[in-house]
Scaffold this motif. Structure first.
Motif, PDB file in Angstrom:
ATOM      1  N   TYR A 131     -96.601  15.125   8.098  1.00 56.01           N
ATOM      2  CA  TYR A 131     -96.857  16.220   9.030  1.00 56.01           C
ATOM      3  C   TYR A 131     -98.358  16.356   9.260  1.00 56.01           C
ATOM      4  N   TYR A 190     -98.893  20.079  13.800  1.00 58.18           N
ATOM      5  CA  TYR A 190     -97.457  20.304  13.673  1.00 58.18           C
ATOM      6  C   TYR A 190     -97.174  21.480  12.746  1.00 58.18           C
ATOM      7  N   THR A 245     -94.797  20.151   3.458  1.00 53.62           N
ATOM      8  CA  THR A 245     -95.301  21.323   4.195  1.00 53.62           C
ATOM      9  C   THR A 245     -96.035  22.284   3.278  1.00 53.62           C
ATOM     10  N   LYS A 273     -94.927  13.502  12.231  1.00 54.71           N
ATOM     11  CA  LYS A 273     -94.640  14.575  13.170  1.00 54.71           C
ATOM     12  C   LYS A 273     -95.942  15.230  13.592  1.00 54.71           C
TER      13      LYS A 273
END
Length: 149
Positions: free
Chosen positions: A4, A8, A105, A146
């Motif tokens: 990520y 994003y 994340t 992403k």
């Protein structure tokens, strides 16, 4: 394995918050309209029943959202640590932030950071105020990054 980017992570967090606000606001508007119709037409029980159903639905929605909000708050605190970390790595390596991605994340010890086409394992200090990057190799053949839109 999925990585990520900073953009994003920022966009993903904002979309979740907006969705929660929209659902809560929509439910509140329906409740106000149903209560207004009930008070205007007290002899028609369908509005009273609709108001009661909406109150119960709003209580259920607020209960679910409270649980989600508490979980989201702790997750936001963890993901808020990722942003300065990615900026620090980009500054240290002398590259753009868009060229840095992380496989989680939240910032955890052992996360993998992708810097251009190289991969590094993150070793965090106990108080999470410093980190060490150690070059590593990824076995997974399918790697997606992403990026924010």
């Amino acid at each position: 394995m999925t990585f990520y980017t900073l953009q994003y992570l920022q966009n993903h967090r904002d979309v979740n918050q907006i969705l929660l606000y929209v659902l809560g606001g929509l439910g509140a508007i329906i409740l106000v309209v149903a209560l207004w119709l009930y008070l205007k037409n007290r002899f028609e029980t369908k509005y009273r029943d609709l108001s009661i159903i909406m109150v119960l639905l709003m209580l259920l929605l607020f209960g679910l959202n409270y649980s989600t909000l508490e979980q989201h708050k702790s997750q936001s605190l963890s993901s808020a640590q990722v942003e300065p970390f990615l900026r620090s790595v980009a500054r240290e390596k002398g590259i753009k932030v868009a060229d840095v991605a992380i496989n989680s994340t939240t910032l955890t010890d052992g996360s993998i950071v992708k810097i251009k086409n190289k991969y590094y394992r993150v070793a965090l200090s106990t108080d999470r105020s410093s980190y060490t990057l150690e070059r590593t190799h990824v076995i997974a053949k399918k790697i997606t990054v992403k990026k924010g839109a």
